[in-house]
Design a protein around this motif. Structure first.
Motif, mmCIF file in Angstrom:
data_model
loop_
_atom_site.group_PDB
_atom_site.id
_atom_site.type_symbol
_atom_site.label_atom_id
_atom_site.label_comp_id
_atom_site.label_asym_id
_atom_site.label_seq_id
_atom_site.Cartn_x
_atom_site.Cartn_y
_atom_site.Cartn_z
ATOM 1 N N MET A 142 -3.701 7.302 -2.089
ATOM 2 C CA MET A 142 -2.526 7.589 -2.776
ATOM 3 C C MET A 142 -2.218 9.096 -2.682
ATOM 4 O O MET A 142 -3.276 9.834 -2.895
ATOM 5 C CB MET A 142 -2.651 7.193 -4.116
ATOM 6 N N THR A 143 -0.762 9.826 -2.712
ATOM 7 C CA THR A 143 -0.756 10.995 -2.932
ATOM 8 C C THR A 143 -0.951 11.454 -4.407
ATOM 9 O O THR A 143 -0.815 10.716 -5.431
ATOM 10 C CB THR A 143 0.616 11.315 -2.527
ATOM 11 N N LEU A 144 -1.310 12.722 -4.446
ATOM 12 C CA LEU A 144 -1.157 13.281 -6.164
ATOM 13 C C LEU A 144 0.004 13.272 -6.689
ATOM 14 O O LEU A 144 0.028 13.068 -7.879
ATOM 15 C CB LEU A 144 -1.774 14.850 -6.077
ATOM 16 N N LYS A 145 1.151 13.255 -5.955
ATOM 17 C CA LYS A 145 2.527 13.506 -6.521
ATOM 18 C C LYS A 145 2.514 11.968 -7.080
ATOM 19 O O LYS A 145 3.113 11.732 -8.426
ATOM 20 C CB LYS A 145 3.457 13.681 -5.525
ATOM 21 N N MET A 180 -7.792 14.540 -1.615
ATOM 22 C CA MET A 180 -8.359 14.713 -0.174
ATOM 23 C C MET A 180 -7.534 14.064 0.697
ATOM 24 O O MET A 180 -7.465 13.059 1.066
ATOM 25 C CB MET A 180 -9.692 14.152 -0.078
ATOM 26 N N ALA A 181 -6.506 15.051 1.299
ATOM 27 C CA ALA A 181 -5.480 14.550 2.339
ATOM 28 C C ALA A 181 -4.653 13.409 1.727
ATOM 29 O O ALA A 181 -3.994 13.656 0.772
ATOM 30 C CB ALA A 181 -6.156 14.049 3.498
ATOM 31 N N ASP A 182 -4.882 12.072 2.460
ATOM 32 C CA ASP A 182 -4.039 11.071 1.829
ATOM 33 C C ASP A 182 -4.751 10.348 0.712
ATOM 34 O O ASP A 182 -4.368 9.148 0.378
ATOM 35 C CB ASP A 182 -3.352 10.278 2.849
ATOM 36 N N GLU A 239 0.937 -1.188 0.094
ATOM 37 C CA GLU A 239 -0.032 -0.015 -0.070
ATOM 38 C C GLU A 239 0.835 1.250 -0.223
ATOM 39 O O GLU A 239 0.425 2.356 -0.211
ATOM 40 C CB GLU A 239 -1.058 -0.036 1.163
ATOM 41 N N THR A 240 1.956 1.121 0.266
ATOM 42 C CA THR A 240 3.089 2.530 0.720
ATOM 43 C C THR A 240 4.113 2.353 -0.233
ATOM 44 O O THR A 240 4.740 3.434 -0.406
ATOM 45 C CB THR A 240 3.283 2.477 2.022
ATOM 46 N N GLU A 241 4.576 1.113 -0.614
ATOM 47 C CA GLU A 241 5.819 1.071 -1.351
ATOM 48 C C GLU A 241 5.753 0.979 -2.910
ATOM 49 O O GLU A 241 4.914 0.263 -3.220
ATOM 50 C CB GLU A 241 6.726 0.141 -0.863
#
Length: 225
Positions: free
Chosen positions: A170-173, A152-154, A45-47
């Motif tokens: 997910m982040t926009l970046k 919207m935040a994260d 989810e994060t990597e």
């Protein structure tokens, strides 16, 4: 180079995979190994992961089901002691099927095959789809269906031509990195598909009936062409 993780409920196969990966560091990096499905899920989810080495016979959730739910956008190499799942692995699009015990040469063959898959994908003339996680499942999104994306935040909301917006963590970046040149970030909170813009001004754009702000960092509406 391939960025990989491995999931197996037995420690020895994980140790062998790590040792094999360390012999070819220019081709593959084993980011982490897991014996628990929940920990592997959280890592994905994060990597940024390209490939999953995955055992089939896992407690509580089979490796095949884990891949369908959480890793369908990754390359897959199955590592198993059972030969009777070969057909199902083919249906999942697995790169290779390693029967335990396998030696380094057989492992290296699978990695080289994954590298060829990765190279072919990166040379694709145009990216047609992305996979996003929404409601605990991987969803295929056709890029031409995206109107715009809101942060919207994260979380992100992906607005589509057809159907309800998809919400994904997910982040926009990070999303910008997933998209192609048909998309532009117009504001700290918005990405727009250029050919969906129906009107524009220095301070806002129109996407159908929706008006979105243009941030000062964009510089010029010429970037929207």
């Amino acid at each position: 180079m391939i960025r990989a993780i491995a999931l197996d409920d037995e420690p020895l196969p994980l140790e062998i995979l790590r040792a094999f990966c360390e012999r070819i560091p220019e081709e593959i990096s084993l980011l982490a190994t897991f014996s628990k499905v929940t920990e592997a899920k959280q890592f994905l989810e994060t990597e940024d992961v390209d490939l999953i080495f995955l055992d089939i016979q896992m407690p509580f959730l089979s490796g095949l089901d884990f891949y369908r739910l959480f890793g369908a956008d990754k390359l897959l190499i199955l590592t198993t002691a059972y030969s009777d799942f070969a057909l199902e692995s083919f249906d999942l699009g697995a790169v290779d099927y390693l029967l335990k015990p396998f030696d380094f040469e057989r492992f290296h063959q699978a990695v080289k095959k994954a590298l060829r898959y990765q190279s072919t994908a990166s040379k694709s003339a145009a990216k047609d789809v992305i996979w996003v996680k929404s409601d605990s499942r991987q969803v295929r999104v056709e890029l031409h269906q995206i109107l715009y994306i809101e942060a919207m935040a994260d979380y992100l909301r992906i607005f589509l031509e057809n159907g309800k917006p998809l919400v994904t963590r997910m982040t926009l970046k990070k999303m910008v990195e997933e998209l192609d040149e048909n998309f532009v970030r117009i504001h700290k909170s918005y990405i727009v598909r250029k050919d969906k813009i129906t009107a524009k001004s220095p301070k806002e754009v129109q996407v159908g009936s929706v008006t979105l702000p243009v941030g000062s960092a964009l510089g010029s509406t010429a970037e929207l062409d």
